[in-house]
Write an enzyme that holds these catalytic residues in place. Structure first.
Site, PDB file in Angstrom:
ATOM      1  N   CYS A  42       0.823  -1.196   0.000  1.00  0.00           N
ATOM      2  CA  CYS A  42       0.000   0.000   0.000  1.00  0.00           C
ATOM      3  C   CYS A  42       0.862   1.252   0.000  1.00  0.00           C
ATOM      4  CB  CYS A  42      -0.993  -0.057   1.154  1.00  0.00           C
ATOM      5  SG  CYS A  42      -2.205  -1.338   0.810  1.00  0.00           S
TER       6      CYS A  42
ATOM      7  N   TYR B 249      21.734  -5.621  -3.602  1.00  0.00           N
ATOM      8  CA  TYR B 249      20.813  -4.701  -2.922  1.00  0.00           C
ATOM      9  C   TYR B 249      19.354  -5.075  -3.165  1.00  0.00           C
ATOM     10  CZ  TYR B 249      25.264  -2.343  -2.851  1.00  0.00           C
ATOM     11  OH  TYR B 249      26.589  -2.075  -2.687  1.00  0.00           O
TER      12      TYR B 249
HETATM   13  C1  LIG Z   1      28.687   0.014  -0.826  1.00  0.00           C
HETATM   14  C2  LIG Z   1      30.128   0.046  -0.759  1.00  0.00           C
HETATM   15  C3  LIG Z   1      30.898  -0.645  -1.719  1.00  0.00           C
HETATM   16  C4  LIG Z   1      30.284  -1.409  -2.873  1.00  0.00           C
HETATM   17  O1  LIG Z   1      29.664  -0.606  -3.828  1.00  0.00           O
HETATM   18  P1  LIG Z   1      29.074  -1.275  -5.162  1.00  0.00           P
HETATM   19  O2  LIG Z   1      28.540  -0.142  -5.930  1.00  0.00           O
HETATM   20  O3  LIG Z   1      28.032  -2.261  -4.772  1.00  0.00           O
HETATM   21  O4  LIG Z   1      30.181  -1.966  -5.852  1.00  0.00           O
HETATM   22  C5  LIG Z   1      32.266  -0.615  -1.564  1.00  0.00           C
HETATM   23  N1  LIG Z   1      32.864   0.053  -0.552  1.00  0.00           N
HETATM   24  C6  LIG Z   1      32.156   0.725   0.389  1.00  0.00           C
HETATM   25  C7  LIG Z   1      32.874   1.406   1.485  1.00  0.00           C
HETATM   26  C8  LIG Z   1      30.781   0.745   0.308  1.00  0.00           C
HETATM   27  O5  LIG Z   1      30.085   1.430   1.227  1.00  0.00           O
END
Ligand SMILES: *Cc1c(COP(=O)(O)O)cnc(C)c1O
Length: 406
Positions: free
Chosen positions: A332, A360
């Protein structure tokens, strides 16, 4: 490019697990890992997989077996990594805005510590001096990232210590006689241009002159993957050659060989993932034909949060006549997965597949509307194995405490 699992394999996962279910193709994960490693040869890069993208222990073990380390952003991710069998020395802890107690807990677990603000740097220095090394996360202010919400390098970003505060950082380090063993940057997701990486690299190489005890330079992540057919992606081989050559040159200037680290999340697991849902309702309104599926932003929030595109296919009726639909969830809220998508004719009960759902997806899922989070499965050696059960009603009320004073 899009994942080319045959539809019968995916349908088997739904037969085994019901829908909705996330399915991860182990072979694709290994392929991505190996491609990244090869792109930088002859340098032996170290990959610290960013497990916030997808943290099921089956996936963690798969990557550990390939030789990966882990990038973690919370103490619980550290614990998940240790539980999956990673050595503490293979894990880096890169939190943002956590209290010093959480940093201390990570030190006690023996993992690498990456510090992203001067307040924690000072506390770390006054407690540990040079007895525990740490890494410093710098923000080079390189503009990159597909969506403002996933870009971390801009001037207003909360991440990292501004490169313009380098003198302050050096003063803190000197005062406490600290041992800095790494320099880090992570400018955000979806970097298209390898020139952006190189610009960031120059800033870190320049800063490195002031840090004589380095063991590694960590360039974080941000490799872009394809979401739409024919999407432009980061040219990993070109980046590997250009950055690799420059890194070798830098090590000569620095006076000894350092390790080159990366922390890819999305690049490793995104394309391996298929999210399978059922078309519950076909709803014709005056303007649109909606497909309402048995899922929503509680299971895959990226389209609503980041305007991300996930390719959708009808795997039950792949030969059906193409028609235009808007695919929405059953929550919703306005949870639209895709507007005006061309799909092979969808009947109620058909299974739809969201592509590129490995990163994700599950890790951002929730119990909103008191719905269960989905099941997860892995495709390995031609077989589907369940790696997470669907939740039950008991899971929803597990931590609730009955209030008896009414
Ligand atoms: C989220 C994150 C990543 C990975 O990013 P992607 O875009 O999924 O490759 C790497 N290092 C840090 C510190 C992050 O917060």
């Amino acid at each position: 490019m899009f994942g080319n699992l045959d539809y019968s394999t995916l349908l088997k996962a739904v037969e085994q697990n019901d829908s909705p279910v996330y399915v991860y193709d182990a072979e694709k994960i290994i392929l991505q890992y190996k491609r990244l490693v090869s792109a930088f040869k002859p340098i032996d890069i170290k990959i610290k997989y960013a497990c916030k993208a997808l943290n099921n222990s089956a996936i963690l073990k798969l990557l550990k077996n390939e030789g990966s380390g882990l990038d973690t952003v919370s103490i619980n991710e550290v614990k998940l990594g240790l539980r999956a069998g990673f050595a503490a020395s293979e894990i880096i802890f890169t939190p943002n805005c956590v209290g010093f107690e959480e940093i201390q807990e990570a030190v006690n677990l023996g993992v690498h510590i990456n510090i992203d603000n001067i307040s924690i740097l000072e506390q770390f220095g006054s407690v540990y001096g040079n007895s525990v090394p740490c890494c410093v996360r710098l923000n080079p202010h390189i503009l990159a990232g597909g969506n403002n919400k996933i870009s971390t390098g801009h001037i207003d970003s909360k991440f990292g210590i501004s490169i313009h505060q380098l003198r302050h950082v050096l003063r803190v380090i000197k005062t406490h006689n600290m041992h800095i063993n790494g320099l880090h940057m992570h400018t955000g997701s979806d970097i298209l241009d390898s020139g952006v990486f190189l610009q960031g690299a120059e800033i870190l190489f320049d800063a490195a002159k002031d840090f004589p005890d380095l063991q590694f330079i960590d360039f974080g992540s941000g490799f872009k993957v394809a979401y739409k057919p024919n999407d432009i992606t980061t040219d990993i081989e070109e980046l590997g050659k250009a950055l690799g050559d420059r890194f070798i040159e830098f090590c000569k200037e620095y006076g000894r060989e350092l390790e080159l680290w990366f922390e890819p999340g999305k690049y490793i697991v995104s394309e391996s993932g298929y999210f399978l849902v059922k078309a519950n309702i076909i709803k014709q309104t005056t303007a649109t034909v909606f497909i309402g599926v048995d899922s929503g932003l509680n299971h895959l929030i990226r389209p609503m949060l980041y305007d991300s595109y996930h390719h959708i296919t009808n795997i039950t009726n792949p030969e059906g006549k193409e028609r235009i639909y808007t695919v929405v969830g059953n929550i919703c809220e306005t949870d639209t997965f895709g507007w005006d998508r061309k799909l092979n004719e969808v009947r109620e009960g058909d299974i739809l597949c969201f592509h590129n759902a490995g990163a994700y997806g599950f890790t951002m899922s929730s119990n909103y509307n008191a719905r269960f989070r989905p099941a997860e499965a892995i495709l390995y050696n031609g077989n589907i194995y369940q790696i997470r059960k669907r939740e039950t009603f008991d899971d929803l009320i597990r931590n609730e405490i009955e209030f008896t004073s009414f």
